[in-house]
Design an enzyme around this catalytic site. Structure first.
Site, PDB file in Angstrom:
ATOM      1  N   THR A 125       0.675  -1.081   0.058  1.00 48.92           N
ATOM      2  CA  THR A 125      -0.011   0.028  -0.009  1.00 48.92           C
ATOM      3  C   THR A 125       0.890   1.267   0.077  1.00 48.92           C
ATOM      4  O   THR A 125       2.016   1.178   0.487  1.00 48.92           O
ATOM      5  CB  THR A 125      -0.832   0.145   1.231  1.00 48.92           C
ATOM      6  OG1 THR A 125      -1.299   1.145   1.509  1.00 48.92           O
ATOM      7  CG2 THR A 125       0.005  -0.418   2.606  1.00 48.92           C
ATOM      8  N   ASP A 126       0.443   2.243  -0.574  1.00 46.52           N
ATOM      9  CA  ASP A 126       0.977   3.663  -0.523  1.00 46.52           C
ATOM     10  C   ASP A 126       1.204   4.321   0.877  1.00 46.52           C
ATOM     11  O   ASP A 126       2.043   5.015   1.219  1.00 46.52           O
ATOM     12  CB  ASP A 126       0.315   4.545  -1.316  1.00 46.52           C
ATOM     13  CG  ASP A 126      -0.888   4.899  -0.991  1.00 46.52           C
ATOM     14  OD1 ASP A 126      -1.637   4.349  -0.066  1.00 46.52           O
ATOM     15  OD2 ASP A 126      -1.508   5.894  -1.601  1.00 46.52           O
ATOM     16  N   GLU A 127       0.403   3.433   1.839  1.00 48.69           N
ATOM     17  CA  GLU A 127       0.500   4.129   3.192  1.00 48.69           C
ATOM     18  C   GLU A 127       1.705   3.908   3.914  1.00 48.69           C
ATOM     19  O   GLU A 127       2.095   4.421   4.816  1.00 48.69           O
ATOM     20  CB  GLU A 127      -0.896   3.526   3.989  1.00 48.69           C
ATOM     21  CG  GLU A 127      -2.032   3.736   3.631  1.00 48.69           C
ATOM     22  CD  GLU A 127      -3.319   3.548   4.324  1.00 48.69           C
ATOM     23  OE1 GLU A 127      -3.021   3.512   5.501  1.00 48.69           O
ATOM     24  OE2 GLU A 127      -4.122   3.298   3.967  1.00 48.69           O
ATOM     25  N   TYR A 150      -1.375  -0.152  10.894  1.00 49.74           N
ATOM     26  CA  TYR A 150      -1.475  -1.206  10.113  1.00 49.74           C
ATOM     27  C   TYR A 150      -0.501  -0.712   8.963  1.00 49.74           C
ATOM     28  O   TYR A 150       0.143  -1.723   8.318  1.00 49.74           O
ATOM     29  CB  TYR A 150      -2.984  -0.561   9.239  1.00 49.74           C
ATOM     30  CG  TYR A 150      -2.991  -0.858   7.847  1.00 49.74           C
ATOM     31  CD1 TYR A 150      -3.354  -2.218   7.406  1.00 49.74           C
ATOM     32  CD2 TYR A 150      -3.080  -0.110   6.905  1.00 49.74           C
ATOM     33  CE1 TYR A 150      -3.263  -2.468   5.872  1.00 49.74           C
ATOM     34  CE2 TYR A 150      -3.073  -0.119   5.566  1.00 49.74           C
ATOM     35  CZ  TYR A 150      -3.211  -1.383   4.953  1.00 49.74           C
ATOM     36  OH  TYR A 150      -3.360  -1.897   3.591  1.00 49.74           O
ATOM     37  N   LYS A 154       2.365  -3.212   7.459  1.00 56.43           N
ATOM     38  CA  LYS A 154       2.487  -3.430   5.838  1.00 56.43           C
ATOM     39  C   LYS A 154       4.052  -3.311   5.477  1.00 56.43           C
ATOM     40  O   LYS A 154       4.752  -4.026   4.699  1.00 56.43           O
ATOM     41  CB  LYS A 154       1.812  -2.745   5.132  1.00 56.43           C
ATOM     42  CG  LYS A 154       0.199  -3.094   5.216  1.00 56.43           C
ATOM     43  CD  LYS A 154      -0.178  -4.509   4.725  1.00 56.43           C
ATOM     44  CE  LYS A 154      -0.027  -4.592   2.968  1.00 56.43           C
ATOM     45  NZ  LYS A 154      -0.659  -5.845   2.826  1.00 56.43           N
TER      46      LYS A 154
END
Ligand SMILES: NC(=O)c1ccc[n+]([C@@H]2O[C@H](COP(=O)([O-])OP(=O)(O)OC[C@H]3O[C@@H](n4cnc5c(N)ncnc54)[C@H](O)[C@@H]3O)[C@@H](O)[C@H]2O)c1
Length: 340
Positions: A125-127, A150, A154
């Site tokens: 994810t870009d997060e 989260y 990741k």
């Protein structure tokens, strides 16, 4: 060619399984999913009897089970979608995020290494890049600076994937995509939450000032990007995926209300999420120029189709929100909205 897709009963995973089962009738696709609260086999009803598809229930973090499955099935490709995926839940209970997202990824990497898979693709994810100010974009070179439990889990998984390439020569790719929207999106996430509350004439809880920005991509465009990276991505490379569709949360909410003909008085600003990233924006130049990826959907038509899907598939989401989800909604928004 035999593919293991993990988390294939979730939102993006089920869209991906459908896309691959239909596009590659010669591939055998095994969907491994634990069926947590977010997994739903109803998402795959239309393809469950296809000869090139099989479902297996199990936990990616169960090392013995995973090794046994790889031994039995001899996978060529592994695509790991399985994850705890909701930021709010990671603030309440980070442990399960470490267990599934990091330990689960490790168990899959070890099995991929033991059984010589041709490609291991980690859906990230870009997060993991953290947050942006008013300008700029995340590139593949942006340092990892995860802010939520989260995204930290990741990012940890991404580093393990990288390490298995550098240390053991495992052929891997990592894709880092921006926010997805589309059919089968679980009702706790922003877009379906707002559609469903609006349809039920309930308040729409918007965090903070509503001006947080996300870069939205229609889920099928993400599936297509993963297909390309799987077949053509250079080993060891990271590919960002994003559609240049930056929107504030409040803009999304107003778009939904407008299409449904509901009043803006349903909007209720609530206490912000702690550590709420302000802005995400993805530079997907590498994926576009190297692999020729081009998103097919623009936001205006994509959001319209998505809202129509929720209107036409009431039974799907009514089944979900009737049970355990009610408890979750109360614990997350009860105080903020002043409801018991
Ligand atoms: N939703 C987004 O906008 C977005 C954007 C970029 C990346 N991603 C990533 O894409 C992946 C899929 O996201 P999603 O939104 O479809 O998530 P989701 O929560 O809808 O689905 C996750 C699936 O994983 C399964 N699962 C959970 N724990 C498991 C375990 N231990 N073993 C086996 N299966 C397990 C669940 O049952 C569920 O079917 C995630 O890895 C997420 O980090 C999501």
């Amino acid at each position: 060619m035999k593919l293991l897709v993990t988390g294939g009963a979730g939102f993006i995973g089920s869209n991906f399984v459908r896309y691959m089962v239909n596009k590659y009738p010669d591939y055998n696709i095994v969907n491994l999913d634990l069926l947590t609260y977010a997994g739903n086999l109803e998402n795959l009803k239309d393809i469950e009897n296809k000869p090139n598809y099989k479902f297996v229930r199990g936990d990616i973090a169960d090392r013995d089970f995973v090794q046994g499955l790889f031994q039995e099935e001899k996978f060529d490709f592994v695509i790991n979608f399985a994850a705890e995926s909701h930021v709010d839940r990671s603030i309440t209970d980070p442990g399960i995020f470490v267990q599934t997202n990091i330990q689960g990824t490790l168990a899959l990497l070890d099995a991929a290494k033991s059984f010589d898979v041709k490609k291991y693709l980690q859906v990230s994810t870009d997060e993991v890049y953290g947050t942006l100010g008013e300008t700029g974009y995340f590139t593949e070179e942006t340092p990892l600076a995860a802010n939520s439990p989260y995204s930290a889990s990741k990012a940890g998984a991404d580093l393990l994937v990288r390490a298995y390439h550098e240390t053991f020569g495992l052929p891997v790719n990592i894709t880092r995509c921006s926010n997805n929207y589309g059919p089968y999106h679980f009702p706790e996430k922003l877009i379906p939450l707002m559609i469903i509350n609006a349809l039920n004439d309930k308040e729409l809880p918007v965090y903070g000032d509503g001006l947080n920005i996300r870069d939205w991509l229609y889920v099928e465009d993400h599936c297509q990007a993963i297909d390309l990276v799987l077949h053509k991505g250079r080993d060891g490379e990271v590919y960002n995926v994003g559609g240049n569709n930056e929107r504030t949360n409040i803009d999304i909410v107003k778009t939904i209300l407008k299409q449904l003909g509901k009043p803006e008085s349903l909007i209720k600003y609530v206490k912000d999420r702690p550590g709420h990233d302000r802005r995400y924006a993805i530079d997907a130049t590498k994926l576009r120029t190297e692999l020729g990826w081009q998103p097919k959907h623009n936001f205006d038509t994509g959001i319209k189709e998505t809202i129509d899907w929720y209107l036409n598939n009431r039974e799907w989401w009514e089944n979900i929100i009737s049970g355990e989800y009610q408890e979750y909604f109360k614990s997350q928004y009860g105080d903020r909205l002043g409801v018991e």
